[in-house]
Write a protein that holds these residues in place. Structure first.
Motif, PDB file in Angstrom:
ATOM      1  N   MET A   1     -12.035   5.044   9.794  1.00 48.16           N
ATOM      2  CA  MET A   1     -12.975   3.853   9.640  1.00 48.16           C
ATOM      3  C   MET A   1     -12.488   2.669   9.540  1.00 48.16           C
ATOM      4  O   MET A   1     -11.064   2.393   9.264  1.00 48.16           O
ATOM      5  CB  MET A   1     -14.006   4.146   8.382  1.00 48.16           C
ATOM      6  N   ASP A   2     -13.280   1.530   9.928  1.00 52.09           N
ATOM      7  CA  ASP A   2     -12.626   0.189   9.969  1.00 52.09           C
ATOM      8  C   ASP A   2     -12.067  -0.250   8.192  1.00 52.09           C
ATOM      9  O   ASP A   2     -12.511   0.460   7.347  1.00 52.09           O
ATOM     10  CB  ASP A   2     -13.582  -0.725  10.280  1.00 52.09           C
ATOM     11  N   SER A   3     -11.494  -1.202   8.356  1.00 50.15           N
ATOM     12  CA  SER A   3     -10.836  -1.605   6.999  1.00 50.15           C
ATOM     13  C   SER A   3     -11.893  -2.030   6.133  1.00 50.15           C
ATOM     14  O   SER A   3     -11.678  -1.835   4.906  1.00 50.15           O
ATOM     15  CB  SER A   3      -9.669  -2.660   7.329  1.00 50.15           C
ATOM     16  N   VAL A   4     -12.984  -2.757   6.604  1.00 52.46           N
ATOM     17  CA  VAL A   4     -13.963  -3.148   5.722  1.00 52.46           C
ATOM     18  C   VAL A   4     -14.527  -2.025   4.729  1.00 52.46           C
ATOM     19  O   VAL A   4     -14.759  -1.960   3.824  1.00 52.46           O
ATOM     20  CB  VAL A   4     -14.920  -4.175   6.410  1.00 52.46           C
ATOM     21  N   THR A   5     -15.080  -1.135   5.628  1.00 53.00           N
ATOM     22  CA  THR A   5     -15.684   0.024   5.159  1.00 53.00           C
ATOM     23  C   THR A   5     -14.661   0.668   4.158  1.00 53.00           C
ATOM     24  O   THR A   5     -15.038   1.259   3.088  1.00 53.00           O
ATOM     25  CB  THR A   5     -15.838   1.082   6.373  1.00 53.00           C
ATOM     26  N   GLN A   6     -13.203   0.951   4.725  1.00 53.05           N
ATOM     27  CA  GLN A   6     -12.521   1.580   3.395  1.00 53.05           C
ATOM     28  C   GLN A   6     -12.167   0.810   2.243  1.00 53.05           C
ATOM     29  O   GLN A   6     -11.965   1.344   1.362  1.00 53.05           O
ATOM     30  CB  GLN A   6     -11.116   1.814   4.340  1.00 53.05           C
ATOM     31  N   ALA A   7     -12.081  -0.444   2.411  1.00 54.97           N
ATOM     32  CA  ALA A   7     -12.054  -1.269   1.072  1.00 54.97           C
ATOM     33  C   ALA A   7     -13.229  -1.231   0.390  1.00 54.97           C
ATOM     34  O   ALA A   7     -13.286  -1.007  -0.866  1.00 54.97           O
ATOM     35  CB  ALA A   7     -11.887  -2.413   1.519  1.00 54.97           C
ATOM     36  N   CYS A   8     -14.367  -1.217   0.877  1.00 55.10           N
ATOM     37  CA  CYS A   8     -15.640  -0.828   0.293  1.00 55.10           C
ATOM     38  C   CYS A   8     -15.965   0.245  -0.467  1.00 55.10           C
ATOM     39  O   CYS A   8     -16.251   0.438  -1.517  1.00 55.10           O
ATOM     40  CB  CYS A   8     -16.941  -1.079   1.008  1.00 55.10           C
ATOM     41  N   LEU A   9     -15.306   1.555   0.206  1.00 54.04           N
ATOM     42  CA  LEU A   9     -15.190   2.719  -0.388  1.00 54.04           C
ATOM     43  C   LEU A   9     -14.284   2.915  -1.532  1.00 54.04           C
ATOM     44  O   LEU A   9     -14.739   3.081  -2.648  1.00 54.04           O
ATOM     45  CB  LEU A   9     -14.865   3.687   0.797  1.00 54.04           C
ATOM     46  N   GLY A  10     -13.213   2.267  -1.322  1.00 52.44           N
ATOM     47  CA  GLY A  10     -12.025   2.185  -2.288  1.00 52.44           C
ATOM     48  C   GLY A  10     -12.813   1.340  -3.731  1.00 52.44           C
ATOM     49  O   GLY A  10     -12.402   1.894  -4.886  1.00 52.44           O
ATOM     50  N   ALA A  11     -13.246   0.163  -3.362  1.00 51.14           N
ATOM     51  CA  ALA A  11     -13.816  -0.307  -4.450  1.00 51.14           C
ATOM     52  C   ALA A  11     -15.065   0.330  -5.101  1.00 51.14           C
ATOM     53  O   ALA A  11     -14.987   0.106  -6.375  1.00 51.14           O
ATOM     54  CB  ALA A  11     -14.374  -1.912  -3.918  1.00 51.14           C
ATOM     55  N   THR A  12     -16.051   0.735  -4.643  1.00 52.02           N
ATOM     56  CA  THR A  12     -17.053   1.203  -5.259  1.00 52.02           C
ATOM     57  C   THR A  12     -16.571   2.612  -5.945  1.00 52.02           C
ATOM     58  O   THR A  12     -17.045   2.888  -7.098  1.00 52.02           O
ATOM     59  CB  THR A  12     -18.170   1.969  -4.336  1.00 52.02           C
ATOM     60  N   LEU A  13     -15.586   3.280  -5.388  1.00 53.15           N
ATOM     61  CA  LEU A  13     -14.881   4.653  -6.139  1.00 53.15           C
ATOM     62  C   LEU A  13     -13.985   3.883  -7.486  1.00 53.15           C
ATOM     63  O   LEU A  13     -14.508   4.676  -8.592  1.00 53.15           O
ATOM     64  CB  LEU A  13     -13.965   5.358  -5.402  1.00 53.15           C
ATOM     65  N   GLY A  14     -13.508   2.988  -7.476  1.00 57.52           N
ATOM     66  CA  GLY A  14     -12.772   2.363  -8.502  1.00 57.52           C
ATOM     67  C   GLY A  14     -13.948   1.897  -9.808  1.00 57.52           C
ATOM     68  O   GLY A  14     -13.667   2.203 -10.892  1.00 57.52           O
ATOM     69  N   GLY A  15     -14.848   1.189  -9.109  1.00 61.06           N
ATOM     70  CA  GLY A  15     -15.942   0.817  -9.961  1.00 61.06           C
ATOM     71  C   GLY A  15     -16.630   2.147 -10.837  1.00 61.06           C
ATOM     72  O   GLY A  15     -17.104   1.945 -12.075  1.00 61.06           O
ATOM     73  N   ALA A  16     -16.813   3.168  -9.981  1.00 59.80           N
ATOM     74  CA  ALA A  16     -17.407   4.227 -10.508  1.00 59.80           C
ATOM     75  C   ALA A  16     -16.492   4.934 -11.668  1.00 59.80           C
ATOM     76  O   ALA A  16     -17.028   5.622 -12.637  1.00 59.80           O
ATOM     77  CB  ALA A  16     -17.678   5.375  -9.432  1.00 59.80           C
ATOM     78  N   VAL A  17     -15.221   4.823 -11.368  1.00 56.09           N
ATOM     79  CA  VAL A  17     -14.138   5.570 -12.377  1.00 56.09           C
ATOM     80  C   VAL A  17     -13.997   4.588 -13.376  1.00 56.09           C
ATOM     81  O   VAL A  17     -14.070   5.208 -14.668  1.00 56.09           O
ATOM     82  CB  VAL A  17     -13.017   6.089 -11.482  1.00 56.09           C
ATOM     83  N   LEU A  18     -13.489   3.604 -13.178  1.00 57.31           N
ATOM     84  CA  LEU A  18     -13.183   2.573 -14.231  1.00 57.31           C
ATOM     85  C   LEU A  18     -13.879   1.285 -14.483  1.00 57.31           C
ATOM     86  O   LEU A  18     -13.290   0.372 -14.987  1.00 57.31           O
ATOM     87  CB  LEU A  18     -11.555   2.163 -13.969  1.00 57.31           C
ATOM     88  N   GLY A  19     -15.134   1.484 -13.839  1.00 59.14           N
ATOM     89  CA  GLY A  19     -15.999  -0.175 -14.068  1.00 59.14           C
ATOM     90  C   GLY A  19     -16.324  -0.173 -15.514  1.00 59.14           C
ATOM     91  O   GLY A  19     -16.156  -1.442 -15.613  1.00 59.14           O
TER      92      GLY A  19
END
Length: 361
Positions: A1-19
């Motif tokens: 996928m494009d870089s923006v999508t991958q960054a959004c996926l990583g960010a939301t996963l990060g928020g879900a785990v350690l938010g």
């Protein structure tokens, strides 16, 4: 996928785990970590074919990234500024972000070498286009909301959930297209040929069908809104007589491994060119490579450093026609691209345009 999508996926996963523990920093750290696998795009592997086929290899290997996630978790759990969170939670943070990157890429057409260094063919499930706003948007909204509010855990989980539901929809949509397509191919005696079904650019409502029938490349479009069961295929020549010559060269063999049967072959300016037909549409292919040259038609092919040939990218008019094709079967046919001189001679016949000559398309 494009870089923006991958960054959004990583960010939301990060928020879900350690938010809850890190707040906004979980989003930023997740976005940064998620971009690491794609840094291989900046590496020079030697020539254009190597750059093309070694992308999404070691940096996208589940085996390699599991080790990287474990190492990062160990370091973060021992660093005095982050050790309060503990190894287990850090491992889940790093592993989920790093491993979902190549897994998401595997849903696209390009091909991801999930088991590198095992030399199995790249994995490509082909259910989602490399850029799909409907997948990215829920996570992007969650990311922005989380940065504003500073409490990203719940909103991140909502964004991830909505995007995951859409990804599941793309799997179901492809299954529906395959259910329509299989009996049509059987009726034509094409059930044993190589078949590729993938989403059209930017949407999962319209799907491109490609069938390799020896020297012919058959192309069609299927919309989820199509009423008719009849499959209309436009036929193009692949110049397969050139295929054996390409396999004499390392670059040609590498492309055969990477793209499988979905390659076409041309002679352009005395150069032997191999095109990956999976990327783009007839006449609008994104990746073509010159791998050999000869000075006269009777001379032997000589290897040259593989270089990108004249790959084309879809125009705005093509994208608009594809958008209309979702609801209007007459809006776009693969044969329409035969208007371009570069592929005029490649069109053999058009069922979609009822066999009209190419100069009438």
């Amino acid at each position: 996928m494009d870089s923006v999508t991958q960054a959004c996926l990583g960010a939301t996963l990060g928020g879900a785990v350690l938010g809850r523990q890190l707040g906004r920093r979980a989003l930023v750290a997740g976005a940064v970590l998620a971009t690491i696998p794609d840094l291989d795009s900046f590496l020079d592997f030697g020539d254009a074919v190597a750059d093309y086929t070694y992308h999404r290899s070691f940096s996208h290997s589940l085996l390699v990234l599991t080790g990287v996630a474990t190492l990062l978790a160990i370091l973060l759990s021992r660093w005095r500024h982050t050790r309060a969170i503990g190894f287990k939670r850090w491992w889940w943070f790093c592993a989920l972000i790093l491993l979902t990157h190549p897994l998401l890429d595997a849903f696209t057409t390009y091909g991801t070498q999930l088991l590198w260094p095992i030399s199995s063919p790249p994995v490509a499930w082909k259910t989602i286009f490399i850029i799909d706003p409907l997948y990215t948007l829920p996570m992007l909204i969650a990311l922005i909301a989380g940065l504003i509010r500073g409490q990203p855990r719940r909103i991140s989980m909502i964004g991830l959930g909505l995007s995951s539901l859409y990804l599941a929809f793309t799997i179901g949509a492809k299954a529906e297209v395959m259910a329509r397509l299989t009996p049509e191919l059987a009726a034509r005696g094409l059930e044993d040929q190589a078949v590729m079904v993938q989403p059209a650019p930017l949407t999962s409502l319209l799907w491109r069908v490609t069938v390799i029938d020896d020297e012919r490349q058959l192309e069609g479009m299927i919309s989820l809104f199509d009423d008719a069961d009849e499959l209309q295929l436009d036929s193009f020549s692949r110049s397969t007589e050139l295929a054996p010559a390409t396999l004499k060269f390392a670059a040609g063999r590498r492309l055969a491994w990477f793209a499988g049967p979905f390659r076409r072959f041309d002679i352009i300016d005395n150069r032997l060119v191999v095109t990956d037909m999976r990327m783009g549409l007839p006449g609008n292919y994104s990746f073509a490579f010159a791998i050999a040259r000869r000075d006269t038609p009777d001379a032997a092919w000589q290897a040259i450093p593989a270089r990108s040939s004249d790959g084309r990218h879809g125009s705005l008019n093509t994208l608009q026609a594809l958008g209309r094709r979702i609801v209007d079967p007459t809006a776009f046919c693969p044969a329409d691209l035969a208007r371009q001189a570069a592929i005029h001679a490649q069109l053999l016949a058009s069922e979609c345009r009822h066999g009209r000559a190419t100069d009438e398309l």
